[in-house]
Design a protein around this motif. Structure first.
Motif, mmCIF file in Angstrom:
data_model
loop_
_atom_site.group_PDB
_atom_site.id
_atom_site.type_symbol
_atom_site.label_atom_id
_atom_site.label_comp_id
_atom_site.label_asym_id
_atom_site.label_seq_id
_atom_site.Cartn_x
_atom_site.Cartn_y
_atom_site.Cartn_z
ATOM 1 N N PHE A 163 2.105 2.362 -4.335
ATOM 2 C CA PHE A 163 1.026 3.250 -3.893
ATOM 3 C C PHE A 163 -0.053 2.539 -3.093
ATOM 4 O O PHE A 163 -1.099 3.104 -2.801
ATOM 5 C CB PHE A 163 0.419 3.977 -5.097
ATOM 6 C CG PHE A 163 1.359 4.992 -5.672
ATOM 7 C CD1 PHE A 163 1.498 6.231 -5.073
ATOM 8 C CD2 PHE A 163 2.139 4.687 -6.769
ATOM 9 C CE1 PHE A 163 2.383 7.161 -5.581
ATOM 10 C CE2 PHE A 163 3.026 5.614 -7.286
ATOM 11 C CZ PHE A 163 3.154 6.856 -6.691
ATOM 12 N N GLY A 164 0.179 1.271 -2.744
ATOM 13 C CA GLY A 164 -0.740 0.555 -1.867
ATOM 14 C C GLY A 164 -2.039 0.125 -2.512
ATOM 15 O O GLY A 164 -3.065 0.048 -1.842
ATOM 16 N N VAL A 165 -2.011 -0.129 -3.823
ATOM 17 C CA VAL A 165 -3.201 -0.628 -4.517
ATOM 18 C C VAL A 165 -2.810 -1.847 -5.349
ATOM 19 O O VAL A 165 -1.644 -2.074 -5.627
ATOM 20 C CB VAL A 165 -3.846 0.434 -5.440
ATOM 21 C CG1 VAL A 165 -4.334 1.624 -4.635
ATOM 22 C CG2 VAL A 165 -2.900 0.889 -6.526
ATOM 23 N N ALA A 209 -12.478 6.263 -0.770
ATOM 24 C CA ALA A 209 -11.016 6.187 -0.779
ATOM 25 C C ALA A 209 -10.508 6.077 0.652
ATOM 26 O O ALA A 209 -11.247 6.331 1.608
ATOM 27 C CB ALA A 209 -10.437 7.431 -1.452
ATOM 28 N N ASP A 210 -9.265 5.727 0.795
ATOM 29 C CA ASP A 210 -8.618 5.656 2.093
ATOM 30 C C ASP A 210 -8.085 7.047 2.441
ATOM 31 O O ASP A 210 -7.295 7.613 1.676
ATOM 32 C CB ASP A 210 -7.488 4.631 2.036
ATOM 33 C CG ASP A 210 -6.775 4.508 3.354
ATOM 34 O OD1 ASP A 210 -7.321 3.834 4.250
ATOM 35 O OD2 ASP A 210 -5.682 5.093 3.483
ATOM 36 N N ALA A 228 -5.961 8.135 4.732
ATOM 37 C CA ALA A 228 -4.505 8.222 4.919
ATOM 38 C C ALA A 228 -3.793 8.212 3.564
ATOM 39 O O ALA A 228 -2.832 8.955 3.350
ATOM 40 C CB ALA A 228 -4.013 7.065 5.793
ATOM 41 N N GLN A 229 -4.276 7.393 2.644
ATOM 42 C CA GLN A 229 -3.672 7.333 1.315
ATOM 43 C C GLN A 229 -3.910 8.648 0.560
ATOM 44 O O GLN A 229 -3.009 9.157 -0.098
ATOM 45 C CB GLN A 229 -4.262 6.164 0.534
ATOM 46 C CG GLN A 229 -3.632 5.959 -0.824
ATOM 47 C CD GLN A 229 -4.285 4.809 -1.547
ATOM 48 O OE1 GLN A 229 -5.492 4.829 -1.773
ATOM 49 N NE2 GLN A 229 -3.496 3.815 -1.909
ATOM 50 N N SER A 233 -1.495 11.088 1.911
ATOM 51 C CA SER A 233 -0.130 10.738 1.503
ATOM 52 C C SER A 233 0.144 11.092 0.047
ATOM 53 O O SER A 233 1.194 11.639 -0.281
ATOM 54 C CB SER A 233 0.098 9.246 1.734
ATOM 55 O OG SER A 233 1.355 8.856 1.256
ATOM 56 N N LEU A 234 -0.796 10.784 -0.839
ATOM 57 C CA LEU A 234 -0.617 11.069 -2.265
ATOM 58 C C LEU A 234 -0.542 12.559 -2.555
ATOM 59 O O LEU A 234 0.060 12.981 -3.536
ATOM 60 C CB LEU A 234 -1.770 10.479 -3.083
ATOM 61 C CG LEU A 234 -1.782 8.976 -3.261
ATOM 62 C CD1 LEU A 234 -3.095 8.538 -3.891
ATOM 63 C CD2 LEU A 234 -0.611 8.543 -4.130
ATOM 64 N N ASP A 294 0.248 15.065 -0.083
ATOM 65 C CA ASP A 294 0.763 15.748 1.101
ATOM 66 C C ASP A 294 1.390 17.098 0.797
ATOM 67 O O ASP A 294 1.369 18.005 1.611
ATOM 68 C CB ASP A 294 1.731 14.853 1.872
ATOM 69 C CG ASP A 294 2.983 14.496 1.087
ATOM 70 O OD1 ASP A 294 2.998 14.675 -0.144
ATOM 71 O OD2 ASP A 294 3.945 14.034 1.716
ATOM 72 N N ARG A 341 -11.346 3.107 -3.987
ATOM 73 C CA ARG A 341 -11.221 1.650 -3.888
ATOM 74 C C ARG A 341 -12.081 1.028 -4.972
ATOM 75 O O ARG A 341 -13.276 1.237 -5.033
ATOM 76 C CB ARG A 341 -11.652 1.160 -2.525
ATOM 77 C CG ARG A 341 -10.581 1.357 -1.476
ATOM 78 C CD ARG A 341 -11.085 0.899 -0.161
ATOM 79 N NE ARG A 341 -11.750 2.069 0.393
ATOM 80 C CZ ARG A 341 -11.932 2.300 1.674
ATOM 81 N NH1 ARG A 341 -11.597 1.435 2.542
ATOM 82 N NH2 ARG A 341 -12.494 3.405 2.080
#
Length: 112
Positions: free
Chosen positions: A14-16, A63-64, A66-67, A70-71, A73, A96
């Protein structure tokens, strides 16, 4: 978590950082010994209000964007930058939690 997964692999997916996932789960006693199929939180749930946009929510929760898209969508209506969440949608937000190096903790995560 699956049978061969851990917080590190979940974080990568999940990019974290794994430490951020660990901090979102205060009931986990040991991040190195999470039993398989344990239900873990990635972030917080938020119920969308009228007028909330993905960009505004990303700013509000640090928060990001794009993320965030995505989470969640599967909840977005529309496409591209014009896509939006409907009021009442329950979305997952991964604020973040990191911006300074955690020295000596075996992590590249940075903690506020």
């Amino acid at each position: 978590l699956g049978p061969n997964g851990g917080l590190e692999s979940l974080g990568r997916r999940f990019g974290v950082d794994w430490l951020q996932v660990y901090m979102a789960n205060p009931t986990l006693r040991n991040p190195d010994a999470v039993p398989p199929y344990t239900l873990v939180n990635l972030g917080v749930s938020y119920q969308v209000r009228a007028g909330d946009t993905p960009a505004a929510l990303a700013r509000r929760f640090a928060a990001d964007e794009a993320q965030l898209r995505s989470l969640n969508d599967y909840l977005l209506t529309g496409t591209g930058d014009a896509a939006y969440f409907a009021a009442g949608d329950l979305i997952c937000v991964l604020p973040r939690a990191c911006d300074r190096p955690c020295l000596g903790h075996g992590s590249s995560c940075n903690v506020f």
